[in-house]
Design an enzyme around this catalytic site. Structure first.
Site, PDB file in Angstrom:
ATOM      1  N   ASP A  17      44.316  51.591  32.762  1.00 20.16           N
ATOM      2  CA  ASP A  17      43.918  50.272  32.266  1.00 20.16           C
ATOM      3  C   ASP A  17      42.770  50.457  31.268  1.00 20.16           C
ATOM      4  OD1 ASP A  17      42.432  47.725  32.119  1.00 20.16           O
ATOM      5  OD2 ASP A  17      43.823  47.041  33.665  1.00 20.16           O
ATOM      6  N   ARG A  52      47.110  36.694  46.629  1.00 15.97           N
ATOM      7  CA  ARG A  52      45.979  36.477  47.518  1.00 15.97           C
ATOM      8  C   ARG A  52      46.387  36.157  48.943  1.00 15.97           C
ATOM      9  NH1 ARG A  52      42.252  36.838  43.461  1.00 15.97           N
ATOM     10  NH2 ARG A  52      43.208  36.130  41.539  1.00 15.97           N
ATOM     11  N   ASP A  79      34.840  43.975  35.559  1.00 10.63           N
ATOM     12  CA  ASP A  79      36.270  43.909  35.285  1.00 10.63           C
ATOM     13  C   ASP A  79      36.684  42.492  34.937  1.00 10.63           C
ATOM     14  OD1 ASP A  79      39.014  44.091  35.214  1.00 10.63           O
ATOM     15  OD2 ASP A  79      39.263  44.477  37.357  1.00 10.63           O
ATOM     16  N   HIS A 117      39.089  40.737  31.758  1.00 13.07           N
ATOM     17  CA  HIS A 117      39.883  41.071  30.579  1.00 13.07           C
ATOM     18  C   HIS A 117      39.671  40.064  29.442  1.00 13.07           C
ATOM     19  CE1 HIS A 117      42.867  43.143  33.569  1.00 13.07           C
ATOM     20  NE2 HIS A 117      41.639  43.616  33.644  1.00 13.07           N
ATOM     21  N   HIS A 132      47.894  49.637  31.047  1.00 12.14           N
ATOM     22  CA  HIS A 132      47.516  48.222  31.071  1.00 12.14           C
ATOM     23  C   HIS A 132      46.625  48.014  29.865  1.00 12.14           C
ATOM     24  CE1 HIS A 132      48.188  47.180  35.600  1.00 12.14           C
ATOM     25  NE2 HIS A 132      49.299  47.117  34.892  1.00 12.14           N
ATOM     26  N   HIS A 178      45.493  48.993  43.103  1.00 11.20           N
ATOM     27  CA  HIS A 178      44.137  49.536  43.062  1.00 11.20           C
ATOM     28  C   HIS A 178      43.876  50.125  44.442  1.00 11.20           C
ATOM     29  CE1 HIS A 178      43.074  46.111  39.982  1.00 11.20           C
ATOM     30  NE2 HIS A 178      44.138  46.799  39.639  1.00 11.20           N
ATOM     31  N   GLU A 202      47.588  42.232  30.543  1.00 11.69           N
ATOM     32  CA  GLU A 202      47.052  41.325  31.574  1.00 11.69           C
ATOM     33  C   GLU A 202      45.910  40.543  30.946  1.00 11.69           C
ATOM     34  OE1 GLU A 202      45.935  44.627  34.059  1.00 11.69           O
ATOM     35  OE2 GLU A 202      47.536  44.214  35.483  1.00 11.69           O
ATOM     36  N   TYR A 259      45.673  41.819  45.643  1.00 11.06           N
ATOM     37  CA  TYR A 259      44.277  42.230  45.523  1.00 11.06           C
ATOM     38  C   TYR A 259      43.613  42.490  46.873  1.00 11.06           C
ATOM     39  CZ  TYR A 259      44.827  40.783  40.707  1.00 11.06           C
ATOM     40  OH  TYR A 259      45.256  40.669  39.415  1.00 11.06           O
ATOM     41  N   HIS A 261      39.453  48.659  32.258  1.00 10.47           N
ATOM     42  CA  HIS A 261      38.784  49.325  33.374  1.00 10.47           C
ATOM     43  C   HIS A 261      38.127  50.636  32.922  1.00 10.47           C
ATOM     44  CE1 HIS A 261      41.792  47.210  36.324  1.00 10.47           C
ATOM     45  NE2 HIS A 261      41.098  46.364  35.583  1.00 10.47           N
ATOM     46  N   HIS A 276      52.848  44.547  40.682  1.00  6.94           N
ATOM     47  CA  HIS A 276      51.424  44.779  40.902  1.00  6.94           C
ATOM     48  C   HIS A 276      51.070  44.379  42.331  1.00  6.94           C
ATOM     49  CE1 HIS A 276      47.126  44.935  40.438  1.00  6.94           C
ATOM     50  NE2 HIS A 276      47.225  45.330  39.196  1.00  6.94           N
ATOM     51  N   GLU A 312      46.002  52.883  39.981  1.00  9.36           N
ATOM     52  CA  GLU A 312      45.374  52.398  38.755  1.00  9.36           C
ATOM     53  C   GLU A 312      43.892  52.757  38.725  1.00  9.36           C
ATOM     54  OE1 GLU A 312      46.187  48.310  37.872  1.00  9.36           O
ATOM     55  OE2 GLU A 312      44.729  48.237  36.256  1.00  9.36           O
TER      56      GLU A 312
HETATM   57 ZN   LIG Z   1      41.250  44.366  35.609  1.00 13.06          ZN
HETATM   58 ZN   LIG Z   2      45.288  46.473  35.182  1.00 16.76          ZN
END
Ligand SMILES: [Zn+2]
Ligand SMILES: [Zn+2]
Length: 282
Positions: free
Chosen positions: A177, A37, A227, A229, A214, A107, A259, A70, A180, A67, A142
């Site tokens: 994923d 972040r 989204d 998980h 994923h 992403h 994840e 975000y 997703h 990864h 992704e």
């Molecule tokens: Zn996700």
């Molecule tokens: Zn993912």
């Protein structure tokens, strides 16, 4: 043995990820290159990078994935956010190369600032062209749950991003994923739906360009565009579907990265063990 790993923390130094992965029973892994972040990723020292590499070799954990943070959005009309995203991407890609890591996944972003999907996709493609992908690293796009103006909900959209860029598939590939895809409207929870989804992926990008799965269950229902998980088999995708997914021959050589949530009762160790228990012959 099938390659399965979890996304673990790099707190205290990137080399700590190796021990954390071993503790949860993983033989592959995923990390952030720094805090997910913040904009500015900080490269590990040379000593720390080489410690990571030698511990990884010793533990035989492969492949690894970095990864992306975000905050990255290559689909935006906002020039400031776009340039910052490109800077962050390049810095993180350089760290990925420095650590000798095979994959960098992110992403692509959202078509924000009054743009439609088509303009957003072109903007992503232009961004991809400005990146220098380190030797030995493959950049992965992704699939997303497709909330609001988020890009990359469909495989053909992901393919468009690569097609419009000069890189082409090869240096760039796909990360799939399960959470997703399910929330994006791919019915992977049924036998027929899983087969159709993989057919569509194969048609749009080619299964040989699918490098990472994923593996996540979903807290939200099919086609919800949300989204969040869930533990493997305990969410809306469910255990029967995961038994089919983890035994699907077309995914046989693709490493699984989890994840899943870390709760008091269940963490990554539980989820990795769950996946192995669903696999025939593991
Ligand atoms: Zn996700
Ligand atoms: Zn993912």
């Amino acid at each position: 043995m099938k390659r399965i790993g979890a996304h673990v923390s790099i707190a205290g130094g990137v080399s700590n990820a190796i021990g954390r992965q071993r503790e949860v029973g993983g033989n592959a892994g995923q990390i952030f290159s720094s805090s997910p972040r913040t904009w500015k990723a900080e490269a590990p020292s040379r000593e720390e990078a080489s410690r990571f590499k030698s511990l990884r070799t010793e533990a035989d954990q492969r492949p690894y994935v970095v990864h992306g943070t975000y905050l990255i959005n290559l689909g935006t009309k906002n020039d400031d956010v776009y340039e910052r995203s490109l800077d962050a991407l390049q810095t993180e890609l350089d760290i990925t190369g420095q650590l000798g890591i095979e994959y960098y996944v992110f992403h692509p972003g959202a078509a924000t600032g009054g743009w439609g999907a088509d303009e957003g996709i072109s903007r992503v493609a232009e961004g991809l062209d400005r990146l220098e992908i380190p030797e030995g690293t493959t950049l992965l796009l992704e699939d997303t749950a497709g909330k609001g103006s988020t890009l990359g909900r469909t495989f053909s959209e992901l393919n468009e991003m690569v097609e419009r860029s000069g890189h082409g598939l090869g240096r760039i590939g796909i990360c799939f994923d399960t959470c997703h895809a399910f929330c994006a409207g791919y019915p992977i929870h049924t036998e027929r739906g899983l087969a159709d989804t993989l057919d569509e992926l194969d048609d749009a990008v080619g299964l040989k360009h699918l490098h990472i799965v994923h593996l996540n269950d979903s807290k939200h229902p099919f086609d919800s565009r949300k989204d969040e998980h869930a533990h493997i088999g305990m969410g809306e995708i469910g255990e029967d579907a995961f038994r089919r997914i983890v035994n699907e021959p077309r995914l046989g050589n693709v490493p699984f990265i989890l994840e899943t949530p870390v709760t008091e009762e269940r963490g990554y160790a539980w989820n990795i063990a769950k996946v192995r228990s669903l696999m025939e012959g593991e």
